[in-house]
Design a protein around this motif. Structure first.
Motif, PDB file in Angstrom:
ATOM      1  N   TYR A   1      39.971  69.071  10.461  1.00 58.43           N
ATOM      2  CA  TYR A   1      40.325  70.076  11.475  1.00 58.43           C
ATOM      3  C   TYR A   1      41.715  70.656  11.243  1.00 58.43           C
ATOM      4  CZ  TYR A   1      40.988  72.132  16.121  1.00 58.43           C
ATOM      5  OH  TYR A   1      41.223  73.003  17.151  1.00 58.43           O
ATOM      6  N   LEU A   2      42.501  70.048  10.354  1.00 58.77           N
ATOM      7  CA  LEU A   2      43.884  70.485  10.153  1.00 58.77           C
ATOM      8  C   LEU A   2      44.019  71.957   9.754  1.00 58.77           C
ATOM      9  CD1 LEU A   2      45.596  67.407   8.451  1.00 58.77           C
ATOM     10  CD2 LEU A   2      45.995  68.315  10.738  1.00 58.77           C
ATOM     11  N   PRO A   3      43.165  72.500   8.858  1.00 59.54           N
ATOM     12  CA  PRO A   3      43.323  73.932   8.551  1.00 59.54           C
ATOM     13  C   PRO A   3      43.229  74.823   9.773  1.00 59.54           C
ATOM     14  CG  PRO A   3      41.908  72.883   6.934  1.00 59.54           C
ATOM     15  CD  PRO A   3      42.143  71.870   8.008  1.00 59.54           C
ATOM     16  N   TYR A   4      42.362  74.438  10.739  1.00 59.23           N
ATOM     17  CA  TYR A   4      42.217  75.252  11.942  1.00 59.23           C
ATOM     18  C   TYR A   4      43.449  75.147  12.840  1.00 59.23           C
ATOM     19  CZ  TYR A   4      37.379  75.202  10.392  1.00 59.23           C
ATOM     20  OH  TYR A   4      36.246  75.325   9.653  1.00 59.23           O
ATOM     21  N   VAL A   5      44.215  74.079  12.690  1.00 55.53           N
ATOM     22  CA  VAL A   5      45.453  73.954  13.462  1.00 55.53           C
ATOM     23  C   VAL A   5      46.400  75.096  13.107  1.00 55.53           C
ATOM     24  CG1 VAL A   5      47.495  72.529  13.850  1.00 55.53           C
ATOM     25  CG2 VAL A   5      45.240  71.460  13.729  1.00 55.53           C
ATOM     26  N   PHE A   6      46.425  75.484  11.828  1.00 52.96           N
ATOM     27  CA  PHE A   6      47.321  76.548  11.395  1.00 52.96           C
ATOM     28  C   PHE A   6      46.651  77.926  11.485  1.00 52.96           C
ATOM     29  CE2 PHE A   6      48.874  72.730   9.349  1.00 52.96           C
ATOM     30  CZ  PHE A   6      50.243  72.829   9.521  1.00 52.96           C
ATOM     31  N   LEU A   7      45.381  77.989  11.188  1.00 51.15           N
ATOM     32  CA  LEU A   7      44.696  79.278  11.193  1.00 51.15           C
ATOM     33  C   LEU A   7      44.273  79.716  12.585  1.00 51.15           C
ATOM     34  CD1 LEU A   7      42.452  78.998   8.017  1.00 51.15           C
ATOM     35  CD2 LEU A   7      44.571  80.278   8.297  1.00 51.15           C
ATOM     36  N   GLY A   8      44.262  78.782  13.536  1.00 54.14           N
ATOM     37  CA  GLY A   8      43.899  79.147  14.896  1.00 54.14           C
ATOM     38  C   GLY A   8      42.401  79.160  15.121  1.00 54.14           C
ATOM     39  N   SER A   9      42.031  79.338  16.363  1.00 52.66           N
ATOM     40  CA  SER A   9      40.625  79.386  16.749  1.00 52.66           C
ATOM     41  C   SER A   9      40.197  80.835  16.897  1.00 52.66           C
ATOM     42  CB  SER A   9      40.411  78.633  18.068  1.00 52.66           C
ATOM     43  OG  SER A   9      39.098  78.809  18.537  1.00 52.66           O
ATOM     44  N   LEU A  10      39.220  81.243  16.102  1.00 56.53           N
ATOM     45  CA  LEU A  10      38.776  82.636  16.121  1.00 56.53           C
ATOM     46  C   LEU A  10      38.255  83.037  17.493  1.00 56.53           C
ATOM     47  CD1 LEU A  10      36.836  82.789  12.731  1.00 56.53           C
ATOM     48  CD2 LEU A  10      39.179  83.460  13.153  1.00 56.53           C
TER      49      LEU A  10
ATOM     50  N   PRO B   1      47.636  86.294  20.541  1.00 54.73           N
ATOM     51  CA  PRO B   1      47.891  86.990  19.261  1.00 54.73           C
ATOM     52  C   PRO B   1      48.208  86.035  18.118  1.00 54.73           C
ATOM     53  CG  PRO B   1      49.831  87.121  20.635  1.00 54.73           C
ATOM     54  CD  PRO B   1      48.785  86.401  21.459  1.00 54.73           C
ATOM     55  N   GLY B   2      47.284  85.146  17.807  1.00 56.69           N
ATOM     56  CA  GLY B   2      47.474  84.204  16.718  1.00 56.69           C
ATOM     57  C   GLY B   2      46.734  84.645  15.467  1.00 56.69           C
ATOM     58  N   LEU B   3      46.627  83.741  14.506  1.00 59.10           N
ATOM     59  CA  LEU B   3      45.965  84.072  13.246  1.00 59.10           C
ATOM     60  C   LEU B   3      44.464  84.262  13.416  1.00 59.10           C
ATOM     61  CD1 LEU B   3      47.835  81.746  10.721  1.00 59.10           C
ATOM     62  CD2 LEU B   3      48.104  84.206  11.039  1.00 59.10           C
ATOM     63  N   GLY B   4      43.876  83.524  14.354  1.00 56.12           N
ATOM     64  CA  GLY B   4      42.449  83.694  14.609  1.00 56.12           C
ATOM     65  C   GLY B   4      42.131  85.100  15.070  1.00 56.12           C
ATOM     66  N   ALA B   5      42.903  85.598  16.033  1.00 59.00           N
ATOM     67  CA  ALA B   5      42.720  86.967  16.499  1.00 59.00           C
ATOM     68  C   ALA B   5      43.029  87.968  15.391  1.00 59.00           C
ATOM     69  CB  ALA B   5      43.614  87.217  17.715  1.00 59.00           C
ATOM     70  N   PHE B   6      43.982  87.622  14.528  1.00 59.21           N
ATOM     71  CA  PHE B   6      44.339  88.479  13.400  1.00 59.21           C
ATOM     72  C   PHE B   6      43.147  88.674  12.471  1.00 59.21           C
ATOM     73  CE2 PHE B   6      47.101  89.011   9.424  1.00 59.21           C
ATOM     74  CZ  PHE B   6      47.381  90.334   9.708  1.00 59.21           C
TER      75      PHE B   6
ATOM     76  N   MET C   1      43.569  85.867   4.160  1.00 60.97           N
ATOM     77  CA  MET C   1      43.274  84.744   5.043  1.00 60.97           C
ATOM     78  C   MET C   1      42.285  83.777   4.398  1.00 60.97           C
ATOM     79  SD  MET C   1      45.318  85.314   7.408  1.00 60.97           S
ATOM     80  CE  MET C   1      44.864  83.943   8.440  1.00 60.97           C
ATOM     81  N   VAL C   2      41.376  84.294   3.570  1.00 54.32           N
ATOM     82  CA  VAL C   2      40.473  83.411   2.820  1.00 54.32           C
ATOM     83  C   VAL C   2      41.283  82.548   1.856  1.00 54.32           C
ATOM     84  CG1 VAL C   2      38.657  83.351   1.072  1.00 54.32           C
ATOM     85  CG2 VAL C   2      38.431  84.865   3.036  1.00 54.32           C
ATOM     86  N   PHE C   3      42.233  83.157   1.177  1.00 52.56           N
ATOM     87  CA  PHE C   3      43.090  82.406   0.254  1.00 52.56           C
ATOM     88  C   PHE C   3      43.932  81.384   1.009  1.00 52.56           C
ATOM     89  CE2 PHE C   3      47.247  81.888  -1.789  1.00 52.56           C
ATOM     90  CZ  PHE C   3      46.859  81.393  -3.021  1.00 52.56           C
ATOM     91  N   LEU C   4      44.527  81.787   2.132  1.00 55.85           N
ATOM     92  CA  LEU C   4      45.350  80.868   2.913  1.00 55.85           C
ATOM     93  C   LEU C   4      44.507  79.711   3.444  1.00 55.85           C
ATOM     94  CD1 LEU C   4      48.120  80.272   4.115  1.00 55.85           C
ATOM     95  CD2 LEU C   4      47.486  81.673   6.095  1.00 55.85           C
ATOM     96  N   GLY C   5      43.276  79.996   3.850  1.00 50.01           N
ATOM     97  CA  GLY C   5      42.380  78.933   4.302  1.00 50.01           C
ATOM     98  C   GLY C   5      42.082  77.932   3.201  1.00 50.01           C
ATOM     99  N   ALA C   6      41.906  78.423   1.961  1.00 46.98           N
ATOM    100  CA  ALA C   6      41.666  77.523   0.827  1.00 46.98           C
ATOM    101  C   ALA C   6      42.878  76.637   0.565  1.00 46.98           C
ATOM    102  CB  ALA C   6      41.323  78.342  -0.421  1.00 46.98           C
ATOM    103  N   VAL C   7      44.086  77.219   0.665  1.00 45.17           N
ATOM    104  CA  VAL C   7      45.319  76.444   0.464  1.00 45.17           C
ATOM    105  C   VAL C   7      45.409  75.327   1.503  1.00 45.17           C
ATOM    106  CG1 VAL C   7      47.838  76.525   0.560  1.00 45.17           C
ATOM    107  CG2 VAL C   7      46.581  78.330  -0.623  1.00 45.17           C
TER     108      VAL C   7
END
Length: 327
Positions: free
Chosen positions: A259-268, A277-282, A298-304
């Motif tokens: 679940y850690l990637p979603y901590v940074f990417l946010g909940s869509l 106005p977080g990354l999920g909304a972005f 964002m796909v690349f950042l999610g992979a990282v």
């Protein structure tokens, strides 16, 4: 340990290069720069001059892979694949494709902290609540409390997150007027905007996580070390808290670490519905606006983040279980 980290970082680089190239090929095969120009310009009649102007403003007027008009290294660097794909490996995200072209890197840095304000409390509360609920069910196993607790878990995981959002907004915002229905504010005022989405997201995930942890704990209580602990006269709650929980930490870390990637990417879903106005909304805004530069970034950042979370999970194994050796 050092050899393990070096090897994992080498694998991570190869994976990122593969993901990056695959994403680039997929996006630029499905949608050519001309197609992207037509989508962003809009309208029924789009002239070739408008398309060329749009491509020139955003750097899509160059060749995809090889620029024969240039000399030396510029044959490779003055291409779309270098400027829009290879540059991501240096975390240079460039600008978006939208009319109000924005700096993607700046947006990520700004919105990441907003997503963390929502996702980090959710991550911690979810881990504590799910583990505690599962331990209570195991403590009262083969009783009505355990039975109805499992039924409750199944009911909660069977309900869509959208149902929790709609009902939560109607009850707590419209009827009781305890919190705003949506929006966001900085500083301490953010609490009143984030408390409802955090609690609703926790409720939406509690059933799935608690049921999973309960199954892990039930598997552990049949082991020899548990019978030995009971034979020594230890109380059941001590056995569960000191022995079962400790030995079940590896699967719990595996589940929580994913679940850690979603901590940074946010909940869509939750960021979109609550106007956070977080990354999920972005990402949602980029998909809706067909801004492929943001989506690729964002796909690349999610992979990282996914690769980094897996490395952290492996390191956490050695912390909770000294028998684990990383070679």
């Amino acid at each position: 340990m050092l050899n393990f980290l070096i090897r994992r970082l080498g694998y991570a680089l190869l994976i990122l290069i593969g993901v990056n190239l695959f994403t680039f090929i997929l996006f630029f095969t499905v949608n050519t720069p001309d197609d992207m120009a037509r989508l962003n310009i809009g309208g029924k009649r789009v002239t070739q001059e408008q398309i060329e102007k749009w491509k020139g403003e955003r750097g899509y007027d160059k060749p995809l892979y090889w620029n024969a008009k240039e000399e030396g290294p510029a044959k490779l660097t003055r291409t779309i694949v270098w400027e829009r794909s290879v540059s991501l490996l240096a975390l240079e995200f460039g600008r978006s494709d939208a009319k109000n072209s924005v700096d993607i890197g700046h947006e990520i840095q700004t919105r990441m902290w907003v997503s963390l304000q929502l996702a980090l409390p959710l991550f911690l509360l979810q881990l504590i609540a799910s583990t505690t609920f599962a331990l209570v069910l195991v403590f009262f196993r083969h009783t009505r409390i355990d039975f109805w607790g499992v039924v409750l878990c199944v009911v909660m995981l069977s309900i869509s997150s959208l149902f929790y959002i709609i009902v939560g907004q109607f009850v707590f915002s419209r009827l009781l007027k305890l919190v705003p229905i949506s929006g966001y504010a900085g500083g301490l005022d953010a609490v009143k905007f984030l408390v409802l989405p955090v609690l609703l997201a926790l409720l939406a995930r509690l059933g799935t996580e608690a049921r999973l942890y309960r199954a892990m704990f039930l598997e552990e209580i049949g082991r020899d070390y548990v019978r030995t602990a009971r034979a020594k006269g230890l109380a059941e709650h001590v056995v569960l808290g000191r022995h079962v929980l400790k030995n079940a930490l590896i699967p719990i870390i595996t589940s929580a670490g994913s679940y850690l990637p979603y901590v940074f990417l946010g909940s869509l879903v939750f960021e979109s519905f609550f106007g956070v106005p977080g990354l999920g909304a972005f990402v949602i805004e980029a998909i809706t606006g067909q801004d492929f530069a943001i989506v690729r970034s964002m796909v690349f950042l999610g992979a990282v983040l996914y690769i980094a979370s897996n490395v952290l999970i492996d390191l956490a194994y050695t912390w909770v279980d000294p028998r684990v050796r990383l070679h």
